[in-house]
Design a protein around this motif. Structure first.
Motif, PDB file in Angstrom:
ATOM      1  N   PHE A  59       0.923  -1.244  -0.050  1.00 62.59           N
ATOM      2  CA  PHE A  59       0.034  -0.085   0.092  1.00 62.59           C
ATOM      3  C   PHE A  59       0.729   1.401   0.005  1.00 62.59           C
ATOM      4  O   PHE A  59       1.749   1.247   0.815  1.00 62.59           O
ATOM      5  CB  PHE A  59      -0.886   0.082   1.186  1.00 62.59           C
ATOM      6  CG  PHE A  59      -1.686   1.356   1.249  1.00 62.59           C
ATOM      7  CD1 PHE A  59      -2.883   1.345   0.558  1.00 62.59           C
ATOM      8  CD2 PHE A  59      -1.491   2.084   2.099  1.00 62.59           C
ATOM      9  CE1 PHE A  59      -3.731   2.312   0.627  1.00 62.59           C
ATOM     10  CE2 PHE A  59      -2.414   3.392   2.144  1.00 62.59           C
ATOM     11  CZ  PHE A  59      -3.490   3.467   1.413  1.00 62.59           C
ATOM     12  N   ASP A  60       0.638   2.150  -1.017  1.00 57.49           N
ATOM     13  CA  ASP A  60       1.291   3.295  -1.005  1.00 57.49           C
ATOM     14  C   ASP A  60       0.589   4.458  -0.340  1.00 57.49           C
ATOM     15  O   ASP A  60      -0.469   4.695  -0.744  1.00 57.49           O
ATOM     16  CB  ASP A  60       1.640   3.662  -2.557  1.00 57.49           C
ATOM     17  CG  ASP A  60       2.693   2.815  -3.081  1.00 57.49           C
ATOM     18  OD1 ASP A  60       3.819   2.744  -2.780  1.00 57.49           O
ATOM     19  OD2 ASP A  60       2.333   2.154  -4.002  1.00 57.49           O
ATOM     20  N   ILE A  61       1.204   5.158   0.600  1.00 59.56           N
ATOM     21  CA  ILE A  61       0.528   6.044   1.206  1.00 59.56           C
ATOM     22  C   ILE A  61       0.059   7.381   0.302  1.00 59.56           C
ATOM     23  O   ILE A  61       0.956   7.866  -0.386  1.00 59.56           O
ATOM     24  CB  ILE A  61       1.276   7.005   2.769  1.00 59.56           C
ATOM     25  CG1 ILE A  61       1.873   5.512   3.368  1.00 59.56           C
ATOM     26  CG2 ILE A  61       0.367   7.636   3.520  1.00 59.56           C
ATOM     27  CD1 ILE A  61       0.574   4.799   4.099  1.00 59.56           C
ATOM     28  N   PRO A  62      -1.238   7.867   0.213  1.00 60.01           N
ATOM     29  CA  PRO A  62      -1.514   8.660  -0.912  1.00 60.01           C
ATOM     30  C   PRO A  62      -1.167  10.246  -0.280  1.00 60.01           C
ATOM     31  O   PRO A  62      -2.171  10.894  -0.242  1.00 60.01           O
ATOM     32  CB  PRO A  62      -2.963   8.399  -1.023  1.00 60.01           C
ATOM     33  CG  PRO A  62      -3.289   7.874   0.278  1.00 60.01           C
ATOM     34  CD  PRO A  62      -2.321   7.100   0.925  1.00 60.01           C
ATOM     35  N   VAL A  70       7.439   6.023  -3.251  1.00 56.88           N
ATOM     36  CA  VAL A  70       8.464   6.483  -2.401  1.00 56.88           C
ATOM     37  C   VAL A  70       8.662   5.423  -1.255  1.00 56.88           C
ATOM     38  O   VAL A  70       7.456   4.741  -0.570  1.00 56.88           O
ATOM     39  CB  VAL A  70       8.066   7.761  -1.491  1.00 56.88           C
ATOM     40  CG1 VAL A  70       9.115   8.038  -0.493  1.00 56.88           C
ATOM     41  CG2 VAL A  70       7.937   8.785  -2.581  1.00 56.88           C
ATOM     42  N   ALA A  71       9.877   4.913  -1.022  1.00 54.01           N
ATOM     43  CA  ALA A  71      10.230   3.885  -0.143  1.00 54.01           C
ATOM     44  C   ALA A  71       9.596   3.848   1.025  1.00 54.01           C
ATOM     45  O   ALA A  71       8.956   2.852   1.828  1.00 54.01           O
ATOM     46  CB  ALA A  71      11.778   3.683  -0.147  1.00 54.01           C
ATOM     47  N   GLU A  72       9.852   5.042   1.894  1.00 52.64           N
ATOM     48  CA  GLU A  72       9.528   5.440   3.245  1.00 52.64           C
ATOM     49  C   GLU A  72       7.966   5.351   3.264  1.00 52.64           C
ATOM     50  O   GLU A  72       7.475   5.386   4.487  1.00 52.64           O
ATOM     51  CB  GLU A  72       9.842   6.813   3.723  1.00 52.64           C
ATOM     52  CG  GLU A  72      11.567   6.341   3.907  1.00 52.64           C
ATOM     53  CD  GLU A  72      12.148   6.714   2.685  1.00 52.64           C
ATOM     54  OE1 GLU A  72      13.664   6.713   2.774  1.00 52.64           O
ATOM     55  OE2 GLU A  72      11.632   6.989   1.642  1.00 52.64           O
ATOM     56  N   LEU A  73       6.928   5.414   2.266  1.00 51.23           N
ATOM     57  CA  LEU A  73       5.750   5.647   2.206  1.00 51.23           C
ATOM     58  C   LEU A  73       4.939   4.471   1.675  1.00 51.23           C
ATOM     59  O   LEU A  73       3.919   4.497   1.319  1.00 51.23           O
ATOM     60  CB  LEU A  73       5.266   6.834   1.268  1.00 51.23           C
ATOM     61  CG  LEU A  73       5.961   8.245   1.949  1.00 51.23           C
ATOM     62  CD1 LEU A  73       5.015   9.179   1.053  1.00 51.23           C
ATOM     63  CD2 LEU A  73       5.191   8.293   3.361  1.00 51.23           C
ATOM     64  N   LYS A  74       5.660   3.408   1.701  1.00 49.24           N
ATOM     65  CA  LYS A  74       5.288   2.116   1.127  1.00 49.24           C
ATOM     66  C   LYS A  74       5.244   1.121   2.353  1.00 49.24           C
ATOM     67  O   LYS A  74       6.001   0.980   3.172  1.00 49.24           O
ATOM     68  CB  LYS A  74       6.130   1.464   0.030  1.00 49.24           C
ATOM     69  CG  LYS A  74       5.271   0.466  -0.492  1.00 49.24           C
ATOM     70  CD  LYS A  74       6.261  -0.246  -1.601  1.00 49.24           C
ATOM     71  CE  LYS A  74       6.226   0.659  -3.036  1.00 49.24           C
ATOM     72  NZ  LYS A  74       5.093   0.620  -3.593  1.00 49.24           N
ATOM     73  N   LYS A  75       4.067   0.222   2.448  1.00 50.67           N
ATOM     74  CA  LYS A  75       4.088  -0.762   3.540  1.00 50.67           C
ATOM     75  C   LYS A  75       3.524  -1.871   2.913  1.00 50.67           C
ATOM     76  O   LYS A  75       2.620  -1.952   2.045  1.00 50.67           O
ATOM     77  CB  LYS A  75       2.990  -0.065   4.445  1.00 50.67           C
ATOM     78  CG  LYS A  75       2.752  -1.003   5.823  1.00 50.67           C
ATOM     79  CD  LYS A  75       2.013  -0.332   6.693  1.00 50.67           C
ATOM     80  CE  LYS A  75       1.497  -1.197   7.858  1.00 50.67           C
ATOM     81  NZ  LYS A  75       2.916  -1.542   8.744  1.00 50.67           N
TER      82      LYS A  75
END
Length: 206
Positions: A59-62, A70-75
């Motif tokens: 899930f990519d933080i929108p 963005v790596a840090e915004l991907k979970k």
């Protein structure tokens, strides 16, 4: 000029041939199944091999203004693991699991009878399902699921002058005992001095 990625270590890292599939081998993510256990638990002959797919879900933080991944915004939020193959052998127990049905005997006891079951039951799951194959140099590679469910149903295509195969997609499932946040699978790649279990994301660098 570099023209190939082949090195002296390449042959020992090539997975070769179709391998075999097994069911009913106790799952332990730190202990590889033995050859004797797998031989006693073979599901049956296959045709045209099979495939294994393990896919994480992300899930990519929108966030506003972010236009690229963005790596840090991907979970990581889940995963899916499945084995697909085509069996040559028609077995009543497997048909029962493919259709999510009930297995009984005919009145005269001359037939196995599979009928529909309105519920998914524990017996419809394959316990300790997996794949056993070899690298080109003979070392074993094993992929082991704690539980698997056939999600593709039952299909039979019968044609003149050829045999029928029974394709199946077997999806890995967890249970309450193992936990609800990750799948219970293990990939074992034999080292020269013994077995080693690796995570799916380590296979590419093994």
């Amino acid at each position: 000029m570099i023209q190939s990625g082949v090195t002296t270590g390449t042959p020992s890292k090539i997975l070769f041939d179709a391998g075999v599939y097994f069911n009913g081998v106790e799952f332990n993510e730190k202990v590889a199944p033995t050859e004797e256990a797998v031989k006693a638990a073979l599901v049956g002959a296959t045709q045209e091999g099979g495939s294994v797919t393990i896919t994480p879900e992300f899930f990519d933080i929108p966030a506003d203004g972010v236009l690229v991944p963005v790596a840090e915004l991907k979970k990581k939020i889940g995963e899916k693991a499945q084995i697909e193959t085509s069996f040559l052998e028609l077995k009543a127990e497997h048909v029962k699991n493919q259709v999510i049905g009930k297995l009984s005997a005919s009145t005269d006891s001359n037939y196995d009878v599979i009928t529909s079951d309105e519920h998914l039951r524990p017996g419809h799951f394959y316990e300790g399902f997996g794949y056993w194959g070899h690298l080109l140099d003979g070392r074993e590679v094993i992929i082991h699921f704690k539980k698997a469910l056939c999600t593709s149903g039952f299909t039979s295509e019968n044609k003149t002058k050829t045999n029928t195969t029974f394709k199946g997609t077997f999806e890995c499932h967890s249970d309450i005992e193992y936990g609800v946040t990750k799948l219970p699978y293990a990939i074992f790649i034999r080292k020269a001095e013994g077995w080693k279990a690796v995570n799916a994301d380590e296979v590419a660098t093994a």
